[in-house]
Scaffold this motif. Structure first.
Motif, mmCIF file in Angstrom:
data_model
loop_
_atom_site.group_PDB
_atom_site.id
_atom_site.type_symbol
_atom_site.label_atom_id
_atom_site.label_comp_id
_atom_site.label_asym_id
_atom_site.label_seq_id
_atom_site.Cartn_x
_atom_site.Cartn_y
_atom_site.Cartn_z
ATOM 1 N N ASN A 131 14.167 12.156 -7.700
ATOM 2 C CA ASN A 131 13.939 10.688 -7.022
ATOM 3 C C ASN A 131 14.080 10.452 -5.817
ATOM 4 O OD1 ASN A 131 11.215 10.107 -8.499
ATOM 5 N ND2 ASN A 131 12.253 8.922 -9.884
ATOM 6 N N ILE A 132 15.844 10.365 -5.697
ATOM 7 C CA ILE A 132 16.644 10.387 -4.391
ATOM 8 C C ILE A 132 16.026 11.135 -3.596
ATOM 9 C CG2 ILE A 132 18.753 9.680 -4.160
ATOM 10 C CD1 ILE A 132 20.026 8.805 -6.577
ATOM 11 N N MET A 133 16.098 12.421 -4.254
ATOM 12 C CA MET A 133 16.187 13.818 -2.662
ATOM 13 C C MET A 133 14.676 13.937 -2.736
ATOM 14 S SD MET A 133 19.296 13.780 -1.941
ATOM 15 C CE MET A 133 18.890 15.270 -1.729
ATOM 16 N N ASP A 134 13.385 12.973 -2.370
ATOM 17 C CA ASP A 134 12.621 13.319 -2.145
ATOM 18 C C ASP A 134 11.757 12.474 -1.425
ATOM 19 O OD1 ASP A 134 9.199 14.350 -2.110
ATOM 20 O OD2 ASP A 134 8.759 13.287 -4.719
ATOM 21 N N ALA A 135 12.018 14.341 -0.311
ATOM 22 C CA ALA A 135 11.981 13.364 1.141
ATOM 23 C C ALA A 135 10.442 12.947 1.296
ATOM 24 C CB ALA A 135 11.966 15.079 1.835
ATOM 25 N N ARG A 136 9.565 13.057 0.408
ATOM 26 C CA ARG A 136 8.826 11.984 0.935
ATOM 27 C C ARG A 136 8.931 10.479 0.628
ATOM 28 N NH1 ARG A 136 4.910 14.679 -3.806
ATOM 29 N NH2 ARG A 136 6.460 14.328 -4.985
ATOM 30 N N TRP A 149 20.036 -2.311 -13.921
ATOM 31 C CA TRP A 149 19.133 -2.070 -12.313
ATOM 32 C C TRP A 149 18.487 -0.753 -12.713
ATOM 33 C CZ3 TRP A 149 24.023 -1.558 -8.916
ATOM 34 C CH2 TRP A 149 25.561 -2.303 -9.196
ATOM 35 N N ASP A 150 17.753 -1.396 -11.084
ATOM 36 C CA ASP A 150 16.235 -0.760 -11.021
ATOM 37 C C ASP A 150 15.963 -1.246 -9.319
ATOM 38 O OD1 ASP A 150 13.398 -0.924 -9.643
ATOM 39 O OD2 ASP A 150 13.210 -1.235 -12.436
ATOM 40 N N GLU A 151 16.352 0.756 -9.184
ATOM 41 C CA GLU A 151 15.899 1.251 -7.975
ATOM 42 C C GLU A 151 14.210 1.688 -7.303
ATOM 43 O OE1 GLU A 151 17.423 4.227 -5.109
ATOM 44 O OE2 GLU A 151 17.357 5.369 -7.420
ATOM 45 N N VAL A 152 13.620 1.136 -6.254
ATOM 46 C CA VAL A 152 12.015 1.115 -6.250
ATOM 47 C C VAL A 152 12.140 2.034 -5.157
ATOM 48 C CG1 VAL A 152 9.526 0.703 -5.726
ATOM 49 C CG2 VAL A 152 11.319 -0.560 -7.800
ATOM 50 N N LEU A 153 10.959 3.795 -5.219
ATOM 51 C CA LEU A 153 11.334 4.278 -4.253
ATOM 52 C C LEU A 153 9.530 4.120 -3.536
ATOM 53 C CD1 LEU A 153 13.723 7.066 -5.682
ATOM 54 C CD2 LEU A 153 14.163 5.804 -3.742
ATOM 55 N N THR A 154 9.641 4.802 -2.468
ATOM 56 C CA THR A 154 7.878 4.450 -2.174
ATOM 57 C C THR A 154 7.880 5.673 -1.144
ATOM 58 O OG1 THR A 154 8.160 2.933 -0.379
ATOM 59 C CG2 THR A 154 7.426 2.307 -3.119
ATOM 60 N N GLU A 155 6.485 5.829 -0.648
ATOM 61 C CA GLU A 155 6.393 6.541 0.159
ATOM 62 C C GLU A 155 4.851 5.840 0.341
ATOM 63 O OE1 GLU A 155 4.214 10.531 2.150
ATOM 64 O OE2 GLU A 155 3.984 10.346 0.295
ATOM 65 N N PRO A 156 4.715 5.081 1.524
ATOM 66 C CA PRO A 156 4.092 3.646 1.733
ATOM 67 C C PRO A 156 3.106 4.868 2.229
ATOM 68 C CG PRO A 156 5.780 3.276 3.549
ATOM 69 C CD PRO A 156 6.442 4.565 2.261
ATOM 70 N N ALA A 157 1.460 4.183 2.157
ATOM 71 C CA ALA A 157 0.836 4.531 2.839
ATOM 72 C C ALA A 157 0.462 4.628 4.367
ATOM 73 C CB ALA A 157 -0.538 3.819 2.651
ATOM 74 N N LYS A 158 -0.153 5.256 4.726
ATOM 75 C CA LYS A 158 -0.126 5.852 6.661
ATOM 76 C C LYS A 158 -1.337 3.902 6.406
ATOM 77 C CE LYS A 158 2.320 9.346 6.712
ATOM 78 N NZ LYS A 158 3.523 8.538 6.919
ATOM 79 N N ARG A 209 1.044 -1.193 0.167
ATOM 80 C CA ARG A 209 0.030 0.096 -0.040
ATOM 81 C C ARG A 209 0.859 1.278 -0.032
ATOM 82 N NH1 ARG A 209 -3.981 0.221 4.151
ATOM 83 N NH2 ARG A 209 -5.029 1.494 3.474
ATOM 84 N N GLU A 210 0.511 2.264 -1.137
ATOM 85 C CA GLU A 210 1.470 3.247 -1.275
ATOM 86 C C GLU A 210 1.198 4.456 -1.633
ATOM 87 O OE1 GLU A 210 0.100 3.756 -4.708
ATOM 88 O OE2 GLU A 210 -0.202 1.742 -3.513
ATOM 89 N N ARG A 211 1.799 5.688 -1.096
ATOM 90 C CA ARG A 211 0.462 6.786 -1.619
ATOM 91 C C ARG A 211 1.692 7.200 -2.236
ATOM 92 N NH1 ARG A 211 0.050 10.861 3.560
ATOM 93 N NH2 ARG A 211 -0.727 11.567 2.482
ATOM 94 N N LEU A 212 3.516 7.034 -3.160
ATOM 95 C CA LEU A 212 3.986 7.503 -4.239
ATOM 96 C C LEU A 212 5.015 6.233 -4.488
ATOM 97 C CD1 LEU A 212 4.099 10.404 -5.492
ATOM 98 C CD2 LEU A 212 5.888 11.055 -4.225
ATOM 99 N N VAL A 213 5.047 6.132 -5.240
ATOM 100 C CA VAL A 213 5.781 5.675 -6.288
ATOM 101 C C VAL A 213 6.695 5.742 -6.915
ATOM 102 C CG1 VAL A 213 6.099 3.070 -7.243
ATOM 103 C CG2 VAL A 213 4.658 3.592 -5.953
#
Length: 290
Positions: free
Chosen positions: A256-261, A281-290, A225-229
């Motif tokens: 993307n790397i510096m996004d504080a979210r 290479w694949d890097e996945v970054l997320t803001e998890p859902a609360k 569950r994510e808010r942002l990917v």
């Protein structure tokens, strides 16, 4: 968040450790051989010297013309499981200084077996590699998970990313202040692995896979569950340092790397199985859902 893909990156000096203060160096190859049999001056266990390879001599020459050590080795018919390279300008003494400065652990990897060298004027290119083991099931084309997932490269990428987040940086025309450290996520590692391996198997390089799924689609498909990917991909780099440096020099990937979210990260890499033989290479970054 879908960003333009990052193309093949340049190569990097890859080495680490310390050496005895006054060894005798007949040539760059001898420098590497002594480095191995001395165990980086006693820092790691001593290992066998490398075998000279005419194919890797040719690979070093191809690398000098561009690309990466891994792709250059593939162009000569040398099917490499892993490869590393060192480029130095100057005399043999410059090779010694490069080894002292950047160390030796990468070239002292016990898995490496062969070495090749190319010299042109004041420049020297060294390539060390080990051959891929032929599978007893030749029909299977999926890259080996041990190379792709839970590797030291993933740990190092996370460390480098968190270092730059801690201090802040400039991404193109935009400045970013410090951001909280990212947490490693084994779930996101799996998402990254699926896409890196798919690109490697089917010889493409895009954020949207062949089934039309975006990074967010792939994250949601496993129940996360994510808010942002966000996703950063790269083809060609042969080390964590090289891939992170490439992303940081691209404004969108850097942002993307510096996004504080973003709070969690997954990473995987896969060796190309089609016309491209380099690393995906694949890097996945997320803001998890609360």
């Amino acid at each position: 968040m879908k960003l333009p893909p990052l193309g093949q990156l340049g190569c990097l000096l890859i080495l680490a450790g310390a050496l005895c203060p006054h060894p005798v160096w007949a040539d760059p190859v001898s420098a590497v051989q002594l480095l191995r049999v001395s165990g980086c001056g006693g820092l790691v266990p001593a290992i066998q010297p490398l075998q000279l390879s005419r194919q890797l001599d040719k690979a070093a020459a191809l690398w000098a013309a561009g690309g990466s050590p891994l792709t250059a080795a593939a162009q000569t018919g040398y099917r490499a499981r892993q490869a590393a390279g060192l480029r130095v300008r100057g005399s043999d003494e410059s090779v010694l200084q490069a080894l002292r400065r950047t160390g030796c652990r990468e070239f002292a990897d016990e898995a490496l077996r062969d070495i090749g060298v190319y010299r042109s004027g004041a420049d020297t290119w060294l390539v060390v590699a080990s051959r891929a083991v032929e599978s007893i099931h030749p029909a299977r084309s999926e890259p080996a998970p041990s190379v792709l997932q839970n590797s030291s490269s993933a740990t190092r990428v996370l460390q480098l990313v968190n270092e730059v987040r801690a201090r802040g940086t400039r991404c193109g025309d935009q400045s970013f202040g410090p951001a909280p450290a990212l947490r490693e996520s084994s779930t996101l590692d799996s998402v990254a692995y699926q896409h890196a391996a798919d690109m490697a198997r089917h010889d493409y390089f895009e954020h949207v896979d062949l089934g039309g799924h975006s990074p967010a689609d792939r994250v949601r498909a496993i129940g996360y569950r994510e808010r942002l990917v966000g996703e950063n991909i790269a083809y060609g780099p042969t080390s964590a340092e090289e891939v992170v440096s490439g992303w940081l020099h691209s404004a969108g990937h850097c942002a993307n790397i510096m996004d504080a979210r973003f709070a969690e990260m997954g990473l995987a890499l896969a060796s190309g199985q089609g016309a491209r033989h380099g690393l995906y290479w694949d890097e996945v970054l997320t803001e998890p859902a609360k």
